[in-house]
Scaffold this active site. Structure first.
Site, PDB file in Angstrom:
ATOM      1  N   MET A  24       0.852  -1.191   0.000  1.00 40.26           N
ATOM      2  CA  MET A  24       0.000   0.000   0.000  1.00 40.26           C
ATOM      3  C   MET A  24       0.885   1.237   0.000  1.00 40.26           C
ATOM      4  SD  MET A  24      -3.116  -1.024   2.602  1.00 40.26           S
ATOM      5  CE  MET A  24      -2.052  -1.813   3.837  1.00 40.26           C
ATOM      6  N   GLN A  79       7.620  -5.031  -4.259  1.00 37.44           N
ATOM      7  CA  GLN A  79       6.635  -4.998  -5.343  1.00 37.44           C
ATOM      8  C   GLN A  79       7.074  -3.975  -6.384  1.00 37.44           C
ATOM      9  OE1 GLN A  79       2.630  -3.155  -5.586  1.00 37.44           O
ATOM     10  NE2 GLN A  79       1.874  -5.255  -5.758  1.00 37.44           N
ATOM     11  N   CYS A 110      -3.065  -1.800  -9.328  1.00 38.85           N
ATOM     12  CA  CYS A 110      -3.288  -0.427  -8.880  1.00 38.85           C
ATOM     13  C   CYS A 110      -4.305   0.275  -9.786  1.00 38.85           C
ATOM     14  CB  CYS A 110      -1.976   0.346  -8.879  1.00 38.85           C
ATOM     15  SG  CYS A 110      -2.159   2.033  -8.241  1.00 38.85           S
ATOM     16  N   HIS A 180      -7.361  -9.423  -6.427  1.00 40.43           N
ATOM     17  CA  HIS A 180      -8.308  -8.558  -5.725  1.00 40.43           C
ATOM     18  C   HIS A 180      -9.627  -8.667  -6.488  1.00 40.43           C
ATOM     19  CE1 HIS A 180      -9.164  -4.373  -3.767  1.00 40.43           C
ATOM     20  NE2 HIS A 180     -10.245  -5.118  -3.843  1.00 40.43           N
TER      21      HIS A 180
END
EC number: 1.3.1.-
Length: 380
Positions: A24, A79, A110, A180
């Site tokens: 994040m 990442q 993202c 996700h």
């Protein structure tokens, strides 16, 4: 759980229980990873915030700071975000050759406009040939380092990509996939589609599939594994202001659900000060650390009886003494609030996805993508 959940194998690294901290931007820096790891007892996998491949190759000062790992972090997980296969390849080889990390995760999830307008993040898997080229460069450049990827269902309900992307990932040697269960257009709104996670698991049985989305408690994580058959979970917004969630996750996956933590405000206040302290040590300046911590204040205090004036004061502190003094004015004997385990963080949804001109015309053509499409700073 009807039976113990198997550990996750990420290349040579065994992740037991199969619990991963989601990258994040501005959150999962070394201090926050340290807190989460301490609560987990060192169990799980904790991934850095997003590092852009161009900035890494150019050795951008901020980026080099972001990839500094605590000596206790094992494995070290980075990442990467990139759009140009050649640049991604250079970055991965740099990590492998210089021993900068032990595991590389690739960002195809993202949804923020500054990323998708370049064709990156959750926009990229729509271009199947481009996705394949990036994965091929990354896996070949990584040598013995395992390469994983995180993605969304697709751009929107009319442009779903995750099944094609999953098959390409398997064919190119990706070690595991995290999905996700939302599209880019959903951002963080609505409800995550756990059925998509189950479909991906059925579609790519050759490698582990991890589920992400709407895991607000350890019980949610167990339910996701039970309902989807996924091999592990990736937790993002659920741990905002709750790094101890990783203690809960470990306990639940190990069959010790009775040990779920419900900290009092006094305990939460101590964690807040430690978090701010770690940030100051990492940044080399106490004031900068406290200022960086400000964004976490509302998450930590969610549900507690703290007036708006005091919340405002705590959100503008600039020293550890000021932060501690403000917290000490609160009723620290408050128990953990009912309902505070629920959703937190961003909840926006139904957004128009900003894409490069003509991006959706052809799911295979990737002309015009090159170094100019790369972001030059890290952190999302």
């Amino acid at each position: 759980m009807p039976e113990p959940v198997s550990p996750l194998q990420v290349g040579p690294h065994t992740v037991r229980p199969p619990v991963v901290l989601a990258p994040m931007a501005g959150i999962t820096n070394a201090p926050f990873r340290t807190l989460c790891r301490e609560f987990s007892g060192g169990k799980g996998l904790f991934v850095s915030e997003m590092i852009t491949t161009r900035a890494l190759v150019e050795r951008n000062e901020k980026t080099m700071q972001l990839i500094r790992f605590d000596e206790t972090e094992k494995p070290r997980s980075i990442q990467l975000y990139g759009v140009d296969p050649a640049t991604v390849g250079k970055a991965v080889r740099m990590i492998a050759e210089e021993g900068l990390a032990d595991h590389i995760d690739l960002n195809f999830g993202c949804p923020v406009p500054k990323v998708t307008r370049k064709g990156g993040g959750s926009a990229l898997p729509y271009k199947r040939h481009l996705l394949r080229a990036i994965l091929r460069e990354a896996v070949s450049g990584a040598g013995d380092l395992p390469v994983t990827m995180k993605m969304r269902k697709g751009i929107d309900d009319d442009h779903i990509t995750y099944l094609d992307a999953g098959r390409i990932a398997v064919e190119e040697g990706v070690t595991s996939i995290a999905l996700h269960g939302r599209t880019a257009a959903q951002h963080y709104g609505g409800t995550a589609d756990w059925e998509a996670i189950a479909r991906l698991k059925e579609h790519v049985p050759e490698i582990p599939v991890l589920g992400n989305g709407d895991i607000w408690s350890a019980q949610d994580a167990l339910r996701m594994v039970r309902e989807t058959g996924c091999d592990g979970v990736v937790v993002g917004r659920g741990c905002l202001g709750r790094p101890w969630l990783f203690a809960d996750l470990v306990a639940a996956f190990e069959g010790r659900e009775q040990e779920i933590l419900k900290p009092s405000l006094r305990q939460v206040a101590d964690i807040m000060v430690r978090h701010a302290t770690l940030l100051g040590e990492w940044l080399g300046d106490e004031s900068k650390g406290v200022v960086d911590f400000r964004k976490h204040v509302a998450w930590y205090l969610k549900g507690f009886a703290v007036g708006s004036e005091m919340r405002g004061r705590l959100a503008v502190t600039s020293s550890l003494a000021e932060l501690r003094a403000g917290l000490d004015e609160l009723d620290l004997d408050q128990p953990w609030p009912t309902g505070a385990d629920g959703p937190r963080g961003r909840t926006s949804g139904n957004n128009r996805v900003v894409l490069p001109d003509g991006w959706l015309k052809d799911p295979y053509d990737c002309a015009g993508i090159g170094e100019d499409a790369e972001l030059d700073t890290s952190g999302g």
